[in-house]
Motif scaffolding. Structure first.
Motif, PDB file in Angstrom:
ATOM      1  N   ASN A 248       0.827  -1.205   0.000  1.00  0.00           N
ATOM      2  CA  ASN A 248       0.000   0.000   0.000  1.00  0.00           C
ATOM      3  C   ASN A 248       0.862   1.255   0.000  1.00  0.00           C
ATOM      4  O   ASN A 248       0.543   2.245  -0.672  1.00  0.00           O
ATOM      5  N   LEU A 249       1.962   1.244   0.735  1.00  0.00           N
ATOM      6  CA  LEU A 249       2.843   2.408   0.749  1.00  0.00           C
ATOM      7  C   LEU A 249       3.485   2.644  -0.615  1.00  0.00           C
ATOM      8  O   LEU A 249       3.649   3.795  -1.048  1.00  0.00           O
ATOM      9  N   LEU A 250       3.825   1.570  -1.313  1.00  0.00           N
ATOM     10  CA  LEU A 250       4.356   1.711  -2.670  1.00  0.00           C
ATOM     11  C   LEU A 250       3.294   2.267  -3.605  1.00  0.00           C
ATOM     12  O   LEU A 250       3.570   3.165  -4.417  1.00  0.00           O
ATOM     13  N   ALA A 251       2.074   1.752  -3.517  1.00  0.00           N
ATOM     14  CA  ALA A 251       0.996   2.247  -4.357  1.00  0.00           C
ATOM     15  C   ALA A 251       0.755   3.735  -4.126  1.00  0.00           C
ATOM     16  O   ALA A 251       0.498   4.497  -5.074  1.00  0.00           O
ATOM     17  N   LEU A 252       0.849   4.162  -2.886  1.00  0.00           N
ATOM     18  CA  LEU A 252       0.679   5.581  -2.581  1.00  0.00           C
ATOM     19  C   LEU A 252       1.785   6.418  -3.207  1.00  0.00           C
ATOM     20  O   LEU A 252       1.541   7.535  -3.679  1.00  0.00           O
ATOM     21  N   GLU A 253       3.002   5.903  -3.208  1.00  0.00           N
ATOM     22  CA  GLU A 253       4.105   6.619  -3.869  1.00  0.00           C
ATOM     23  C   GLU A 253       3.847   6.725  -5.370  1.00  0.00           C
ATOM     24  O   GLU A 253       4.070   7.766  -5.977  1.00  0.00           O
ATOM     25  N   VAL A 254       3.386   5.640  -5.972  1.00  0.00           N
ATOM     26  CA  VAL A 254       3.060   5.672  -7.395  1.00  0.00           C
ATOM     27  C   VAL A 254       1.982   6.720  -7.659  1.00  0.00           C
ATOM     28  O   VAL A 254       2.012   7.435  -8.667  1.00  0.00           O
ATOM     29  N   ALA A 255       1.043   6.835  -6.730  1.00  0.00           N
ATOM     30  CA  ALA A 255      -0.069   7.777  -6.880  1.00  0.00           C
ATOM     31  C   ALA A 255       0.318   9.217  -6.587  1.00  0.00           C
ATOM     32  O   ALA A 255      -0.499  10.123  -6.758  1.00  0.00           O
ATOM     33  N   GLY A 256       1.540   9.430  -6.111  1.00  0.00           N
ATOM     34  CA  GLY A 256       1.949  10.781  -5.745  1.00  0.00           C
ATOM     35  C   GLY A 256       1.461  11.200  -4.378  1.00  0.00           C
ATOM     36  O   GLY A 256       1.342  12.396  -4.087  1.00  0.00           O
ATOM     37  N   LEU A 257       1.175  10.216  -3.521  1.00  0.00           N
ATOM     38  CA  LEU A 257       0.665  10.479  -2.173  1.00  0.00           C
ATOM     39  C   LEU A 257       1.623   9.878  -1.144  1.00  0.00           C
ATOM     40  O   LEU A 257       1.234   9.110  -0.269  1.00  0.00           O
TER      41      LEU A 257
END
Length: 281
Positions: A248-257
């Motif tokens: 989830n933390l990686l996905a947030l980085e991908v999302a710019g969050l």
């Protein structure tokens, strides 16, 4: 420098003179020997194998969860033994949609190493693109010295979370499947349920059907619904043992969050202390 995701074609066409370190972290929680066996049967050429329990976790004491973090110095020494230097581009992969590769991604960021990415789609994306596998173990390539840089990834611990239960400014996001979040079908931990007030975002919801991550725009839209009014830097991420929360933390980085906090011990640590409250349904 690749810091989030890298495609199979980018990996296959990298400059052979560049310092790239490929790490295979395939694993099966129900069969801890499966990843190493799969690696021996075929892996991306040049990749080393790291085991979730031996290399990406520390010693368990019955109260610190199923996959506690190792000491930073111990992890730094393990990575130096594989040749990690400040100039090394690391790529982690698995065959489970990044479930375990994201843990290594987060841990290297925790060590202070920024140039680390997850192979988008993992080994299935590599073989699906027609790239070959190898059964030879690469030669050791130890670094001259190990290094640790200041960590840029924040963590939050059980006592800190407990002290702020009921505080509307604390958002906890649980990466486990919905049934386990509700306290149903719990097979890994002795107690079912979740931390009171937590929201559920199953880590697999970050992926398309082919195992690759959704687009940054789609992830941003979905995650903004999860976060609501909470800034991404104020969200605490947990799962069963501090592994899939990293997805989830990686996905947030991908999302710019970027900027969320990991609770490393997660549910397996939380439920080991009977005095900590549990919520179900």
């Amino acid at each position: 420098m690749h810091t989030r995701l890298v495609s199979a074609d980018t990996l296959a066409t990298r400059d052979p003179r560049a310092d790239w370190l490929l790490l295979d972290v395939r694993h099966d929680l129900a069969n801890p020997t499966a990843g190493e066996q799969a690696y021996a049967q075929g892996h991306i050429p040049g990749a080393f194998f790291l085991h979730l329990d031996r290399d990406l976790s520390g010693a368990k004491n019955g109260r610190n969860g199923r996959h506690p973090l190792p000491a930073r110095a111990d992890f730094a020494a393990r990575m130096a033994a594989l040749g990690l230097t400040p100039a090394t581009q690391v790529v982690a992969y698995d065959a489970q949609g990044g479930m375990f590769a994201a843990r290594l991604w987060w841990m290297l960021r925790w060590l202070g190493h920024e140039a680390v990415a997850v192979l988008d789609g993992g080994l299935p994306a590599w073989t699906g693109a027609g790239h070959a596998l190898d059964t030879d173990a690469p030669a050791p390539r130890s670094a001259a010295t190990q290094y640790e840089a200041p960590s840029r990834v924040p963590v939050r611990h059980a006592d800190e979370i407990l002290a702020r239960l009921g505080d509307a400014t604390q958002l906890i996001v649980d990466a486990r499947a919905a049934d386990r979040f509700r306290g149903e079908n719990e097979t890994l931990d002795p107690v079912g349920g979740h931390i009171p007030g937590a929201r559920n975002r199953f880590f697999k919801d970050n992926l398309e059907g082919d195992g690759r991550f959704k687009s940054a725009a789609q992830l941003r839209e979905e995650w903004q619904q999860v976060l609501g009014a909470t800034p991404p830097t104020e969200a605490v991420h947990q799962c069963g043992s501090g592994v899939t929360a990293c997805h989830n933390l990686l996905a947030l980085e991908v999302a710019g969050l970027a900027g969320g906090m990991l609770y490393p011990g997660s549910w397996s640590e939380w439920c080991s202390e009977p005095s900590r409250p549990v919520e179900r349904a």
